[in-house]
Design an enzyme around this catalytic site. Structure first.
Site, short mmCIF file in Angstrom:
data_model
loop_
_atom_site.label_atom_id
_atom_site.label_comp_id
_atom_site.label_asym_id
_atom_site.label_seq_id
_atom_site.Cartn_x
_atom_site.Cartn_y
_atom_site.Cartn_z
N GLY A 162 37.89 78.76 42.99
CA GLY A 162 38.34 78.81 44.38
C GLY A 162 38.35 80.19 44.99
CB CYS A 190 25.44 50.75 56.54
SG CYS A 190 23.75 51.31 56.78
CB CYS A 239 22.18 49.33 53.08
SG CYS A 239 23.66 50.34 53.23
CB CYS A 252 24.52 54.95 54.87
SG CYS A 252 25.16 53.46 54.12
CB CYS A 282 21.24 54.09 53.44
SG CYS A 282 21.21 52.80 54.68
#
Lengths: 293, 184
Positions: A30, A246, A249, A271, A277
């Site tokens: 980090g 979606c 799909c 998507c 997708c």
């Protein structure tokens, strides 16, 4: 391309610098490690930080995937991919998440869970989450060193007071290993939980800001919240409360992009992750999808 | 004509770097990508990946030859001030490496420690921390017990600390400052 061009465009000294910084970044999860970001033959802000990491990591056996907002075919992804193909002869590229050994991405982490043998490199415009509350980099470094994120929490609190909601949609400040808070690049909130105990190593490169940082695998990554205000991801419910699907799909468990159909003017959803997708569209048996929400 | 060993070639260095990155990201994992150097010091391949004229190097145990120094290009410094310290694991550390500062924890030393092996058991360590799913065991042959105690002192104030890279003739493993080490 001339044959004297070294593999990976960067000279070996530049790669060493990036490699040293990447190792430090992994060792101090980090923390933004400063490095001497090189001039690349494209504008800063076009993913030069991610690109320098990719070029320092990549070898001739690599299978590379480059995405921009989940798509393999948008301008940034296409340009970066063709540049890497041109300067790294012998590598393979793919659009399939499962086939890639190295993934460079702008603003998304793929829907498909990554594996231990994969590395994802994220392009970062603004590496420091404290820039929201403190303009001086010197002071921000000191605040990070003292793990002093009180002013960031005040900003979240002010959001709660004014809007009853933390209004950060992307670049959600996330605390790594209970210590440093980082900017996870402009990924949506949807992708933030994927960083927590990820199987894959996640590297971040900010070329213009000259910083490299990392989230090692199996490391705590907790979005900054209050104990009585839990973190939540984007809500894709429609007016009746059902989960939007979606339009291509039919997936009801992925991050959706909202479009306006240019012929009918209707609002449609699909998507954001193009590979996800496509895989779902092609498979006969539609899985329930990964749980994320 | 000068024939350079493979450890100085970019392809070898790229592969070894990936092994190093994986080792640092997954403390305790043994990487087997180290190409044994021809009669050179164990650990030299790792130095060849990391060190150049932009950093400083210490060799308190005199493991490097003069020709290695000219290829590494790094300026020599004492172990108390160098960016990279190359040492022999069989000998107890008699230096205090730089640990970085609160605002610059990256300005700390990385220790490359040559050991006899990472397969046979002389020292057995239990590791926990970032990069490790639950816990993992690392076995080391040829590491003086004083190293573990010295490291404990060096890394007790995160983010200050040092990162260890243990190198045998054919393998390497890393113990970054975040790892919790218990001797079994």
């Amino acid at each position: 391309m001339s044959s004297v061009q070294s593999f990976g465009y960067l000279d070996e000294y530049a790669k060493k610098e990036v490699r040293r910084s990447a190792l430090k970044a992994v060792a101090i999860p980090g923390y933004q490690v400063p490095y001497s970001s090189r001039e690349m033959p494209m504008g800063r802000g076009f993913g030069t930080g991610g690109l320098q990491l990719t070029l320092s990591l990549i070898g001739s056996q690599e299978t590379l995937k480059v995405i921009d907002q989940g798509s393999d075919d948008s301008v940034n992804a296409v340009n970066l991919r063709s540049f890497i193909e041109m300067t790294c002869p012998g590598i393979d590229t793919t659009t399939k998440t499962a086939e890639a050994s190295l993934i460079q991405s702008r603003h998304r982490i793929p829907e498909q869970p990554l594996r231990e043998d994969q590395i994802i490199v994220l392009q970062v415009p603004y590496p420091d989450p404290l820039v929201l509350v403190e303009p001086s980099e010197d002071k921000r470094k000191q605040m990070h060193g003292e793990m002093d994120y009180s002013r960031l929490l005040v900003k979240l609190y002010e959001d709660m007071v004014r809007f009853d909601e933390i209004t950060i949609s992307h670049r959600y400040p996330t605390r790594i290993n209970g210590q440093y808070v980082l900017d996870p690049s402009p990924i949506p909130r949807w992708d933030v939980p994927k960083m927590n105990h990820s199987n894959a190593l996640i590297l971040f490169g900010a070329g213009r800001e000259k910083k490299i940082y990392a989230v090692p695998p199996y490391t705590d990554a907790e979005p900054l919240v209050f104990s009585d205000v839990p973190f939540r991801v984007e809500d894709f419910s429609d007016a009746s409360g059902g989960r939007r699907a979606c339009r291509i799909c039919g997936c009801r468990s992925s991050f959706l992009d909202e479009y306006s159909d240019s012929r009918t003017g209707e609002t449609v959803y699909q998507c954001s992750d193009a590979d996800w997708c496509e895989e779902l569209s092609q498979s006969t048996e539609k899985p329930a999808g990964v749980s994320n929400a | 004509m000068l024939e350079l060993s493979a450890i100085w070639k970019p392809e070898t260095q790229q592969q070894l770097f990936r092994a190093l990155l994986n080792a640092m990201a997954r403390p305790g994992s043994r990487e087997s990508n180290v190409i044994p150097a021809d009669g050179e010091a164990i650990g030299l391949p790792v130095l060849a990946v990391l060190v150049d004229a932009a950093v400083t190097l210490a060799d308190p145990h005199q493991l490097l030859r003069k020709s290695d120094w000219s290829l590494l290009q790094a300026a020599e410094k004492s172990a108390d001030t160098a960016d990279y310290i190359f040492c022999d694991g069989n000998r107890a550390p008699e230096f205090s490496p730089k640990l970085g500062t609160l605002t610059g924890p990256e300005q700390s030393a990385t220790l490359i420690v040559s050991v006899s092996g990472l397969n046979s058991v002389t020292t057995r360590l239990k590791l926990k921390g970032p990069g490790i799913a639950e816990s993992t065991t690392l076995v080391i042959d040829g590491l003086d017990p004083a190293w573990i105690h010295a490291r404990e002192d060096w890394v007790c104030e995160f983010p200050l600390g040092v990162d260890l890279i243990l190198v045998s003739e054919t393998q390497l493993a890393a113990i970054p400052r975040t790892t919790n080490v218990e001797v079994l």
